[in-house]
Design an enzyme around this catalytic site. Structure first.
Site: not given
Lengths: 333, 432
Positions: B184, B310
């Site tokens: 990330h 997500d």
């Protein structure tokens, strides 16, 4: 996606006072005019008007403050309202639930208005969104976002010395990045037609894309930024910003951005100096300027009470009583 | 799983980017796999025939990042509630990040998640294993054991490994077993305390900002380490044009890197924060319009291989606070496909390309044999009506949470049937 909480009711009257964003010049002038009327109340033998008699105003301070809370309290009392003061310390774990629980409890006590200060940006809007429909919310400072009564008391102060906003150059100096005061002042100055607003400070204390985002001119050099300005607004520098990644030391800050008589010389000869208080003498400005003849700092404090009276009485919908009673109250002015 | 029936899906437009098929062909399914395309095999007697006239028949979607909140946060959602929502949204394979409680750093947790998903039977869940124990960024997790337990990849969720040395060794160790690593990209120091893109809107609203450089730096660091170690790296949820450029340039040089984008980043921008809607509080934050255009372009051109939901379902309290104090994330499973189809209808991405980013692309990143409809492939199938128009409402959501800023937004396309391993796991009842 959704718009911010509306601050005006269906009749276009002020319901909440959360931000200056979206309020027009007419309304800001109404606040200034009404506050001007209230200035005389302090000089009366009985420093009260009965505009908000029977109303309950709760000062809900999630962040400690002496000055702002005191002026809100005094303002409410001068309007003859009943005042509750609640200092609610927020631990880092305290979240929305407790905030809402607090609101519900106070609403059950038939509070008519919340005056809210909170360390988080957007807190006043959040509270207004979740308050009962009959409750008004006045923002007494939320995070870095907004402090509209402070900005309006500054506008009143400027107006009393330099009534034509359309002719002014105003410089705001210091920590713009973290300042809700600066954000609200900039909005108010633009709405009232000030053609040139400058911000002055080191790059670490100026928000990203400030020129585009805030519509200001950015100066990193104090002398350049002060040239020919009519109003100088100093901001308070929080101690925790010192000796961090933002600034090396108080000493260097004062060297570069501290206001002195000598530096003020490049401003307009009749420039006025303002500060929301409390002043860090020798950091933001030296005592000579703070106590000098161009300083209107103490006047700002008195004006603060009048502006808060104006905003609170407008939000509580007492416009209709205004003329006779304020006229009576201001005879001695 | 119970033995699966023979099914024929008739009259649909079959699109399978992996095999290059785009034609009006029937699809015949037996033993949980694709038995034939076009004419039925001789003697094939379907137990059930689905009429897909006017509909698209595409591989079941593969979503590289969906939080199911189990184990550990069942007050927000469960594997049962969210896999059921996935099935209704045409998603048949979900990867869940390792930041469950306990963290997915042991085979036991990885297996528990898969067993629960299998028992419920709505969608396949592939856990992403933690790179380091407890996601603490200090000691490597037992990656080989996690792989044996069914983890197709390893990752750090949103708790980046701060120590670059540990990051390097983690990548190297993962590469020993050919496992891709999900990163990330957000520099922890630069993004600390931030809740919005550092730019116009954060300046105006006084929201603590996260600069573009927080992503750029993390991408540059990850790419340098991927190049150094030969590891396969996948950047989860890009948000900036700069990141897209850096990644594309590194790929041209032969670096084994890939990237994806969360569907909402292709629609929303920093301007959507103007109303301080907590449902627009995201990590990475919504960026500028120029960033959004670059991300859209990268999806169309294939510089980004996958588009993800997500999905981050929240309980109501998580969003009941002033904007910066709310938990970031959108409940997004059920808007993934309709928003993707809207991009197709708006001419932003071609239909085949869009389907590829939702199926073949993500499956290739995790080396899994899903997201395709060749003969002999596992029969994960999504049949959808591309012409359906509907408005998202809290009531229309199957999943438990409704923290989405898309409530009230027009959605394009709707799933009619979803098949997982040859079984119908979702069927829209009000079909006409």
């Amino acid at each position: 996606m959704s718009a911010l909480t509306p601050q005006l009711d269906a009749n276009g009257k002020l319901k909440h006072f959360l931000t200056l964003d979206g309020l027009d010049a007419t309304l800001l002038h109404e606040i200034i005019d009404r506050a001007s009327g209230f200035l005389g109340v302090s000089d009366q033998a009985v420093k009260k008007v009965p505009l908000c008699r029977g109303k309950v105003i709760a000062n809900l301070f999630f962040e400690t403050s002496t000055r702002t809370r005191t002026t809100f309290e005094l303002a409410a009392k001068r309007l003859s309202a009943d005042v509750l003061n609640l200092n609610i310390s927020t631990s880092s774990t305290a979240k929305g639930e407790t905030l809402l629980d607090t609101l519900r409890n106070l609403e059950a006590m038939h509070v008519d208005m919340f005056v809210v200060r909170h360390a988080t940006s957007g807190a006043a809007h959040f509270i207004a969104d979740h308050a009962a429909p009959h409750v008004s919310v006045v923002n007494a400072g939320d995070g870095r976002h907004s402090h509209p009564t402070q900005a309006m008391l500054d506008m009143l102060t400027i107006h009393r010395h330099k009534p034509d906003f359309g002719q002014l150059r105003v410089a705001i100096i210091g920590d713009i990045l973290h300042s809700r005061v600066a954000r609200s002042q900039i909005l108010a100055l633009h709405t009232l037609g000030v053609p040139e607003v400058r911000v002055i400070g080191p790059r670490t204390l100026i928000p990203a894309q400030a020129e585009e985002a805030l519509g200001v001119k950015v100066y990193y050099d104090l002398r350049e930024g002060l040239r020919d300005v009519d109003v100088v607004i100093m901001l308070r520098l929080q101690r925790e910003r010192m000796s961090s990644a933002l600034l090396p030391s108080e000493h260097e800050y004062f060297q570069l951005y501290g206001l002195t008589e000598e530096r003020l010389a490049v401003a307009h000869p009749e420039a006025m100096v303002m500060h929301p208080g409390p002043i860090n003498r020798g950091v933001e400005m030296d005592s000579q300027v703070a106590d000098g003849e161009r300083s209107v700092i103490l006047e700002q404090v008195s004006n603060g009470i009048a502006v808060r009276m104006a905003v609170m009485s407008m939000c509580l919908g007492t416009q209709n009583l205004q003329h006779s009673q304020i006229a009576g109250a201001t005879d001695g002015q | 799983m119970a033995s699966s029936p023979k099914i024929t899906i008739r009259n649909g437009r079959l699109i399978d980017p992996a095999s290059g098929i785009d034609s009006h062909s029937d699809l015949h399914i037996a033993e949980g796999r694709i038995a034939a395309i076009g004419a039925a095999p001789s003697g094939f007697q379907p137990d059930r025939t689905l009429d897909a006239s006017g509909r698209l028949v595409v591989p079941g979607l593969v979503d590289l990042s969906a939080r199911l909140r189990e184990p550990g946060h069942e007050h927000k959602a469960t594997i049962a509630s969210e896999t059921r929502a996935a099935a209704a949204a045409g998603i048949t394979t979900l990867c869940c990040p390792p930041d469950t409680h306990p963290v997915i750093d042991t085979p036991a947790v990885a297996q528990l998640i898969q067993q629960t998903a299998t028992r419920n039977g709505y969608a396949r869940v592939l856990p992403i294993g933690a790179l380091t124990r407890g996601l603490k960024g200090e000691t490597l997790a037992e990656m080989a054991a996690l792989k044996r337990a069914g983890c197709p990849a390893l990752g750090e969720a949103e708790r980046p490994i701060r120590n670059t040395h540990v990051q390097r060794r983690a990548l190297e160790y993962a590469a020993s077993f050919g496992m891709p690593v999900f990163m990330h990209p957000l520099d922890p120091e630069l993004s600390e305390g931030g809740c919005a893109h550092e730019g116009r809107i954060s300046a105006r609203l006084g929201l603590p900002g996260i600069p573009e450089a927080a992503e750029t730096l993390a991408i540059a660091r990850g790419l340098a380490l991927a190049e150094q170690t030969g590891a396969r790296i996948h950047f989860r949820g890009l948000s900036t044009a700069r990141a897209v450029t850096l990644l594309a340039e590194a790929r041209r040089r032969g670096v084994r890197a890939s990237g994806d984008v969360s569907i909402h980043q292709l629609f929303l921008t920093e301007d959507d924060l103007a109303g301080l809607d907590a449902n627009c509080h995201l990590l990475p934050p919504l960026r500028t319009q120029a960033d959004r255009e670059a991300l859209r372009g990268a999806v169309a051109q294939g510089d980004l291989d996958a588009v993800c939901s997500d999905h981050q379902p929240h309980d109501a309290d998580a969003k009941l606070a002033p904007f910066p104090d709310t938990d970031p994330g959108i409940a997004a499973l059920e808007t993934l496909l309709p928003l993707a189809l809207r991009l197709v209808d708006e001419g932003v991405v071609g239909l085949t390309e869009m389907i590829a980013r939702l199926t073949q692309g993500p499956a290739a990143i995790i080396d899994q044999p899903y997201g395709r409809l060749g003969i002999g492939d596992i029969a994960d199938v999504c049949v959808l009506d591309p012409e359906a128009r509907w408005t998202l409402t809290p009531e229309s959501l199957v999943g438990r949470a409704c923290n989405t800023p898309f409530i009230g937004t027009e959605m394009h396309g709707r799933v009619s049937w979803t098949l997982l391993g040859g079984r119908v796991v979702f069927e829209r009842v009000e079909q006409d």
